[in-house]
Design a protein around this motif. Structure first.
Motif, mmCIF file in Angstrom:
data_model
loop_
_atom_site.group_PDB
_atom_site.id
_atom_site.type_symbol
_atom_site.label_atom_id
_atom_site.label_comp_id
_atom_site.label_asym_id
_atom_site.label_seq_id
_atom_site.Cartn_x
_atom_site.Cartn_y
_atom_site.Cartn_z
ATOM 1 N N TYR A 1 67.406 -67.322 -76.989
ATOM 2 C CA TYR A 1 66.589 -65.803 -77.201
ATOM 3 C C TYR A 1 68.162 -64.860 -78.074
ATOM 4 O O TYR A 1 69.567 -65.653 -77.412
ATOM 5 C CB TYR A 1 67.306 -64.931 -76.049
ATOM 6 N N ARG A 2 68.206 -63.617 -78.617
ATOM 7 C CA ARG A 2 69.106 -63.002 -78.951
ATOM 8 C C ARG A 2 69.123 -61.599 -78.231
ATOM 9 O O ARG A 2 68.265 -60.526 -78.442
ATOM 10 C CB ARG A 2 69.413 -62.408 -80.515
ATOM 11 N N ILE A 3 69.531 -61.527 -77.235
ATOM 12 C CA ILE A 3 70.205 -59.963 -76.515
ATOM 13 C C ILE A 3 70.549 -59.200 -76.862
ATOM 14 O O ILE A 3 70.316 -58.094 -76.384
ATOM 15 C CB ILE A 3 70.595 -60.273 -75.329
ATOM 16 N N GLY A 4 71.492 -59.279 -77.650
ATOM 17 C CA GLY A 4 71.934 -57.641 -78.205
ATOM 18 C C GLY A 4 72.641 -57.675 -79.844
ATOM 19 O O GLY A 4 72.006 -58.544 -80.427
ATOM 20 N N GLY A 5 73.294 -57.350 -80.264
ATOM 21 C CA GLY A 5 73.816 -56.888 -81.535
ATOM 22 C C GLY A 5 74.086 -58.821 -82.043
ATOM 23 O O GLY A 5 73.895 -59.377 -83.261
ATOM 24 N N GLU A 6 75.478 -59.274 -81.657
ATOM 25 C CA GLU A 6 75.881 -60.015 -81.641
ATOM 26 C C GLU A 6 75.939 -60.299 -80.407
ATOM 27 O O GLU A 6 76.805 -62.526 -80.664
ATOM 28 C CB GLU A 6 77.211 -60.119 -82.194
ATOM 29 N N GLU A 7 74.850 -60.305 -79.665
ATOM 30 C CA GLU A 7 74.982 -61.908 -78.210
ATOM 31 C C GLU A 7 73.953 -62.682 -78.192
ATOM 32 O O GLU A 7 72.735 -61.965 -77.893
ATOM 33 C CB GLU A 7 75.669 -60.358 -77.148
ATOM 34 N N PHE A 8 74.045 -63.803 -77.491
ATOM 35 C CA PHE A 8 72.872 -64.733 -77.445
ATOM 36 C C PHE A 8 72.618 -65.461 -75.912
ATOM 37 O O PHE A 8 73.955 -65.113 -75.688
ATOM 38 C CB PHE A 8 73.362 -65.479 -78.750
ATOM 39 N N ALA A 9 71.409 -65.835 -75.624
ATOM 40 C CA ALA A 9 71.649 -66.845 -74.792
ATOM 41 C C ALA A 9 70.121 -68.281 -75.084
ATOM 42 O O ALA A 9 69.608 -67.508 -75.788
ATOM 43 C CB ALA A 9 71.107 -65.671 -73.750
ATOM 44 N N ILE A 10 70.932 -68.526 -73.754
ATOM 45 C CA ILE A 10 70.375 -70.464 -73.042
ATOM 46 C C ILE A 10 70.202 -69.970 -72.246
ATOM 47 O O ILE A 10 70.534 -70.314 -71.185
ATOM 48 C CB ILE A 10 71.377 -71.273 -74.304
ATOM 49 N N ILE A 11 68.253 -70.632 -71.491
ATOM 50 C CA ILE A 11 68.093 -71.395 -70.343
ATOM 51 C C ILE A 11 67.654 -72.277 -70.794
ATOM 52 O O ILE A 11 66.908 -72.967 -71.549
ATOM 53 C CB ILE A 11 66.874 -70.153 -70.339
ATOM 54 N N THR A 12 68.022 -72.880 -69.537
ATOM 55 C CA THR A 12 68.063 -74.609 -69.676
ATOM 56 C C THR A 12 68.589 -75.351 -68.373
ATOM 57 O O THR A 12 68.739 -74.631 -67.368
ATOM 58 C CB THR A 12 69.413 -75.123 -71.033
ATOM 59 N N ARG A 13 67.585 -76.224 -68.227
ATOM 60 C CA ARG A 13 67.380 -77.008 -66.876
ATOM 61 C C ARG A 13 69.105 -77.889 -66.877
ATOM 62 O O ARG A 13 68.359 -79.098 -67.491
ATOM 63 C CB ARG A 13 66.220 -77.681 -66.499
ATOM 64 N N MET A 14 69.662 -77.957 -66.406
ATOM 65 C CA MET A 14 71.267 -78.169 -66.685
ATOM 66 C C MET A 14 72.556 -77.748 -65.539
ATOM 67 O O MET A 14 71.972 -76.495 -65.083
ATOM 68 C CB MET A 14 72.483 -77.702 -68.069
ATOM 69 N N ASN A 15 72.960 -78.942 -64.935
ATOM 70 C CA ASN A 15 73.837 -78.358 -64.116
ATOM 71 C C ASN A 15 75.239 -77.705 -64.677
ATOM 72 O O ASN A 15 75.143 -77.968 -65.375
ATOM 73 C CB ASN A 15 74.522 -79.934 -62.543
ATOM 74 N N GLN A 16 76.252 -77.388 -63.456
ATOM 75 C CA GLN A 16 77.214 -76.704 -64.290
ATOM 76 C C GLN A 16 78.130 -77.743 -65.389
ATOM 77 O O GLN A 16 78.524 -76.994 -66.201
ATOM 78 C CB GLN A 16 78.474 -76.411 -63.222
ATOM 79 N N VAL A 17 78.468 -79.333 -64.751
ATOM 80 C CA VAL A 17 79.348 -79.676 -66.100
ATOM 81 C C VAL A 17 78.122 -79.902 -66.593
ATOM 82 O O VAL A 17 78.526 -79.438 -68.145
ATOM 83 C CB VAL A 17 79.072 -81.247 -64.990
ATOM 84 N N GLN A 18 77.558 -80.240 -67.327
ATOM 85 C CA GLN A 18 76.346 -80.155 -68.300
ATOM 86 C C GLN A 18 75.687 -78.960 -69.349
ATOM 87 O O GLN A 18 76.787 -78.742 -70.128
ATOM 88 C CB GLN A 18 75.009 -80.470 -68.286
ATOM 89 N N ALA A 19 76.678 -77.719 -68.525
ATOM 90 C CA ALA A 19 76.429 -76.530 -69.190
ATOM 91 C C ALA A 19 77.356 -76.124 -69.917
ATOM 92 O O ALA A 19 77.527 -75.884 -70.943
ATOM 93 C CB ALA A 19 75.386 -75.349 -68.300
ATOM 94 N N GLU A 20 78.563 -76.420 -69.169
ATOM 95 C CA GLU A 20 79.780 -76.453 -69.534
ATOM 96 C C GLU A 20 80.173 -77.287 -70.768
ATOM 97 O O GLU A 20 80.845 -76.933 -71.611
ATOM 98 C CB GLU A 20 80.878 -76.821 -68.812
ATOM 99 N N GLY A 21 79.631 -77.888 -70.423
ATOM 100 C CA GLY A 21 79.839 -79.349 -71.533
ATOM 101 C C GLY A 21 79.027 -78.561 -73.271
ATOM 102 O O GLY A 21 79.492 -78.840 -74.452
ATOM 103 N N LEU A 22 77.763 -78.513 -73.508
ATOM 104 C CA LEU A 22 76.800 -77.834 -74.105
ATOM 105 C C LEU A 22 77.737 -76.733 -74.990
ATOM 106 O O LEU A 22 78.284 -76.172 -76.088
ATOM 107 C CB LEU A 22 75.716 -77.049 -73.095
#
Length: 495
Positions: free
Chosen positions: A192-213
């Motif tokens: 998602y683009r949630i603001g002018g220069e701000e983005f967001a990703i929703i995904t099925r990952m644990n904390q280690v995987q999400a930090e790595g991504l």
């Protein structure tokens, strides 16, 4: 016969059961890929237990066809996401090809609908208005130990990019980052683009995987080749990561990721912060104070950056005179009249440039009459936010009258101002207003644009009147368009 290639992320052992299938006079060819897939085929028979298979099923949000053992078909039908399908093992020989072909058609039509109705015009990512709902849906569907991760990122010093390199470089930077996000997520449709220069990703990952991504994307952003559109520009971004733990609602998870993002910016930017770590050793009150300090630090840095490009004396004088419109938070008419006179004096008789954009919300009285004044107020606020987010730091915006808003662009020619106006026009059309009774209100605007002309604009009122006439010309010749000429309207802002 037309051949259609279907890119498949194959999660099974051995080759695909079929490599092509003829359906409705078209040949569907199934091609295995490791990224940018159209759909995923998940062979649940690879795992020894149902629980292990379900655990591996989560983590990818592209549409999935699950091949399930007959004994577990009912269980898989209960567990798959709403966009996914199940094919039982005993039906593979006779139904695999047609199942994949029909699933590909359905997915293709769904993607076209999303692109047409629910994408940000500039980046082609999903827009903010569906973000919270989608996150809550993913949290509701998560079961047991399934983790839902939210990765939020904000491009560092983005306003400086627009100020130093221009709007086009800013837009191209946004598109480059959005393309990188899509490539990094292998075609998943939860970006998602949630603001002018701000983005967001929703995904099925644990904390280690999400930090790595997040860290992978961070390093890749730094490697984006900007020389082709902004020589000397170096892109970077700050990241906040939050992962659900137990029962967490979407607003709570968004708040955690947002606080982590501010912590990343406060710590120097171009880094990844985890929500669970920034307040792990603090009690709730201390964590709240720490978050407040981070936000103040970031805002202070932004103010310092602004002061470096303008004289402190001018900023101080304008700050004393500044008056905001209470509804839209834009400058009010009194401030417009005072500052516009000064802007005009700067360019009068010299070689400087000054552009003015006037916009008027079409059929605004009808919006108030049909949906009520509170919805009309909300419409004004939303258009004002689009206007404010579409201009540079050196530009300024004001509410001139009831539904008439304007933007003043110093050191800007008419051609560039028209590009900005078209972008505002597109953004307003792409963002429906939610009425208080739940209905969706589509807005359009008529826009007039002009550049100061010393031969025609002897006084500031001449310049304002000429811009206003172009706005009126746009309204009288069909509305919902941009006018950059005294005698002709544009092609309704399309390019």
């Amino acid at each position: 016969m037309k051949t259609i290639e279907v890119k498949i992320l194959w999660k099974g052992s051995g080759p695909l059961p079929e490599e092509e299938y003829e359906y409705h006079n078209r040949l569907y060819r199934f091609v295995r890929v490791d990224r940018d897939a159209d759909l995923r085929i998940f062979d649940a028979r690879r795992w020894a237990s149902l629980e292990e298979a379900i655990e591996n099923y989560h983590g990818v949000t592209i549409p999935t066809l699950v091949i399930a053992p007959d004994t577990f078909e009912a269980e898989w039908l209960r567990r798959v996401l709403i966009v996914d399908q199940v094919l039982r093992e005993s039906a593979i020989d006779g139904q695999f090809g047609i199942s994949v072909a029909r699933f590909a058609i359905q997915n293709h039509e769904r993607k076209k609908f999303l692109l047409r109705s629910f994408t940000d015009p500039l980046t082609k990512l999903l827009p903010r208005n569906d973000f919270s709902r989608r996150l809550q849906l993913e949290l509701d569907l998560a079961e047991g130990n399934t983790s839902v991760a939210l990765v939020m990122l904000d491009m560092d010093h983005f306003k400086e990019i627009n100020d130093s390199h221009g709007y086009k470089a800013g837009d191209r930077s946004l598109r480059a980052v959005s393309d990188l996000l899509k490539q990094s997520m292998h075609g998943e449709n939860a970006i998602y683009r949630i603001g002018g220069e701000e983005f967001a990703i929703i995904t099925r990952m644990n904390q280690v995987q999400a930090e790595g991504l997040a860290d992978y994307i961070r390093t890749e952003i730094m490697e984006i080749d900007t020389e082709r559109f902004a020589p000397g520009l170096q892109l970077s971004a700050s990241f906040g990561v939050a992962v659900n733990s137990g029962t967490v609602d979407s607003e709570t998870l968004i708040g955690e990721a947002d606080r982590a993002l501010y912590a990343a910016k406060a710590a120097g930017r171009n880094r990844v912060e985890l929500a669970g770590e920034i307040s792990a050793d603090l009690d709730p009150a201390e964590a709240l104070i720490k978050d407040f300090e981070n936000r103040i630090r970031v805002l202070s840095e932004r103010l310092t950056s602004m002061l470096s490009s303008r004289s402190r004396e001018l900023v101080s004088r304008l700050a004393k005179e500044a008056d905001q419109d209470g509804l839209t938070a834009l400058f009010n008419r009194g401030y417009f009249d005072r500052r516009m006179s000064r802007e005009f004096e700067k360019v009068q008789g010299g070689s400087g440039k000054l552009a003015l954009i006037f916009l008027d919300i079409d059929h605004f009285g009808k919006v108030n009459k049909t949906y009520g004044w509170p919805t009309g107020d909300r419409a004004l606020q939303q258009v004002a936010e689009v206007l404010r987010n579409s201009v540079r730091t050196v530009d300024w915006t004001a509410r001139y009258g009831g539904e008439e808003l304007c933007a003043v662009l110093p050191d800007t020619d008419e051609e560039t101002a028209c590009e900005v106006a078209r972008r505002i026009w597109r953004e307003v059309a792409a963002q429906p207003v939610q009425a208080y009774d739940g209905r969706e209100v589509r807005l359009s605007i008529s826009v007039g644009v002009a550049q100061y002309d010393p031969e025609r604009d002897g006084a500031v009122l001449d310049f304002i009147q000429r811009t206003s006439e172009r706005t009126r010309f746009a309204k009288e010749h069909g509305r919902n368009q941009v006018c950059c000429s005294d005698t002709a309207v544009e092609d309704r802002g399309e390019d």
